[in-house]
Scaffold this active site. Structure first.
Site, PDB file in Angstrom:
ATOM      1  N   LYS A 189       0.051 -17.064   1.079  1.00 50.07           N
ATOM      2  CA  LYS A 189      -0.583 -16.445   2.709  1.00 50.07           C
ATOM      3  C   LYS A 189      -2.291 -16.282   1.891  1.00 50.07           C
ATOM      4  CE  LYS A 189       3.797 -14.060   3.976  1.00 50.07           C
ATOM      5  NZ  LYS A 189       4.028 -13.100   5.432  1.00 50.07           N
ATOM      6  N   ASP A 192       4.503 -18.490  -4.445  1.00 52.56           N
ATOM      7  CA  ASP A 192       3.327 -18.218  -3.006  1.00 52.56           C
ATOM      8  C   ASP A 192       1.852 -18.094  -4.060  1.00 52.56           C
ATOM      9  OD1 ASP A 192       5.316 -16.414  -1.841  1.00 52.56           O
ATOM     10  OD2 ASP A 192       5.237 -15.062  -2.463  1.00 52.56           O
ATOM     11  N   MET A 251       0.800  -3.651   0.214  1.00 50.49           N
ATOM     12  CA  MET A 251      -0.704  -3.820   1.164  1.00 50.49           C
ATOM     13  C   MET A 251      -1.314  -3.499   2.618  1.00 50.49           C
ATOM     14  SD  MET A 251       2.361  -7.102   1.847  1.00 50.49           S
ATOM     15  CE  MET A 251       4.049  -5.923   2.117  1.00 50.49           C
TER      16      MET A 251
END
Length: 488
Positions: free
Chosen positions: A58, A36, A173
């Site tokens: 991401k 990641d 998040m």
């Protein structure tokens, strides 16, 4: 062909010191690493040469690599017989989709192992001085995703139940949805005055905490420009930060320090500086390149001099058996070199009080020397061999390694020149960094000792600090004294 094993590994919240020993072990032996974006920058440093490293992270909330493609790559590489580390920020089973990847492995007949990591929902508050539970304050904690799929027709979160939860709420998040989260909780019965903390970049350099009552936290975060990654904690324990905050108490908080020594040697110094609160820029300007050299019969010498930690390690890499050095008296240039030899079971006989060649010459003044072997770098000052020859000794120089330039990309160059301090642990690191960066202007220049300071002056830049003890520990001491205003 038997499939390889997939390891679903948690990389922790960002601070490389929170990587588990098992994670580091698997990274070091993996054939393929799919990682990641929000993993510690240092996490991949231990990957073995030849390992295939693939970024599937991401960016900006959008997927760089779709999850389906990531899962396909995990299974495909394993079925090809490779051991795969799927390296995920935080914990793979806490909002990390690790369960889906494990299901895909099971369906494909691929063996897998789960390696938990420290999750940001606990670590970020802890680094802000906030325990997620506290006796008499909060006896339960709920972890909630703050980022639901916007395409869903309705929320999957039971806001009234969440508002009534008797404990701490931790949202992952959720920084972009903070206004909606706060308004839903208040509308569902949570107190508008309840303490809230938003921890931005938890455990990373530049971590900061914004605190406000629940009804006001979205505005406070927006005014402060809070951005992801961030953890939002709702509950009375948020108020404990006033009493328990510890991160800001470290002596080098707010200082950025560039480390220019070779990458292989930089990690210990960088780790120590981070422990003290500094933001560290690793900008290695040199690397050590071993030379093709055979060690002669050491028993033919009555003195063996080792002039650097690199020389000590390179010598012992070739000697292998410490008993081969039993004959001559062993002298080193300073405590750092002595420490390197001790790692290989060798206790030096002579350690000068000054960690420079001149100091070693002085320390050997009363030592009878007939024949000496000096283990050192290819390019080094000839102060020691010349002094011994002037005394009538026969001197052989054994060049075991050379230092060569390490390419410095523009990002590292700019970060290092924009730092508060730039540290130099050898003359070669000063020269090669100057050659790569084009200047030394900007940061305060920190030298490990006289030889390095002389190299800086030859380049036209006087050192701002010089370590009294010419070791990495001495360099850290000089930085601490200067940062606290106690440097003489």
């Amino acid at each position: 062909m038997n499939p390889g094993t997939v390891y679903l590994v948690g990389a922790g919240p960002g601070d490389a010191g929170l990587l588990t020993a098992r994670a580091l072990e698997l990274i070091a032996r993996a054939d393929v690493i799919l990682h990641d974006r929000l993993i510690p920058a240092e996490a991949l440093g231990g990957a073995r040469p030849g390992a295939e490293v693939i970024d599937v992270g991401k960016v900006g909330g959008g997927e760089q690599v779709p999850q389906e493609e990531t899962t396909r790559l995990v299974v495909e590489h394993a079925l090809a017989g490779r051991d795969v580390v799927r390296l995920k920020g935080g914990d793979p089973f806490v909002f990390g989709r690790g369960g889906e990847e494990a299901q895909a492995c099971r369906a494909a007949g691929v063996p897998f192992e789960v390696v938990p990591g420290v999750t940001a929902g606990v670590a970020a508050p802890a680094y802000a001085g906030i325990p997620v539970t506290q006796r008499g304050v909060a006896s339960a904690v709920a972890f909630v995703t703050g980022h639901e799929d916007p395409a869903k027709p309705e929320t999957a979160i039971d806001w009234p139940a969440l508002a009534a939860f008797p404990g701490t709420l931790v949202f992952y998040m959720g920084v972009r949805q903070l206004e909606r989260i706060a308004s839903q909780l208040v509308a569902s019965g949570r107190s508008a005055d309840e303490p809230v903390a938003v921890v931005e970049r938890g455990t990373l350099p530049g971590q900061r905490t914004i605190r406000a009552p629940l009804a006001e936290v979205a505005g406070a975060a927006a005014a402060a420009g809070v951005r992801a990654p961030a953890i939002t904690l709702v509950g009375p324990v948020a108020a404990l930060a006033d009493e328990l905050a510890w991160l800001e108490d470290r002596p080098l908080v707010g200082r950025t320090i560039a480390v220019t020594r070779a990458r292989a040697q930089a990690s210990a110094l960088a780790a120590r500086l981070r422990e003290l609160g500094a933001t560290v820029v690793e900008a290695p300007a040199i690397r050590v390149e071993p030379l093709d050299a055979d060690v002669p019969d050491v028993s033919a010498y009555d003195l063996l001099c080792v002039t650097s930690p690199n020389g000590a390690h390179e010598l012992m890499r070739r000697v292998r058996d410490a008993r081969a050095l039993a004959g001559p008296r062993i002298a080193v240039i300073g405590p750092g070199t002595a420490r390197a030899l001790r790692e290989h079971g060798i206790e030096p006989d002579v350690i000068p009080s000054r960690s420079v060649a001149e100091g070693l010459v002085e320390a050997l003044a009363d030592v009878p020397v007939r024949r000496a072997l000096i283990a050192r770098a290819e390019e080094a000052r000839d102060v020691l061999p010349d002094a011994l020859r002037d005394r009538g000794a026969e001197v052989d120089v054994l060049a075991l390694y050379r230092t060569v330039a390490e390419p410095l990309d523009e990002g590292a160059r700019a970060a290092a020149l924009g730092a508060d301090y730039a540290t130099f642990t050898s003359a070669s690191s000063a020269r090669f960094f100057h050659a790569a960066a084009g200047t030394l202007s900007g940061p305060r220049l920190v030298s490990i000792g006289p030889a390095t300071s002389a190299a800086l002056r030859e380049l036209g830049f006087a050192p701002d600090l010089e370590a009294a003890d010419h070791t990495p520990d001495g360099l850290v001491a000089a930085l601490l004294a200067d940062a606290s205003g106690t440097a003489s």
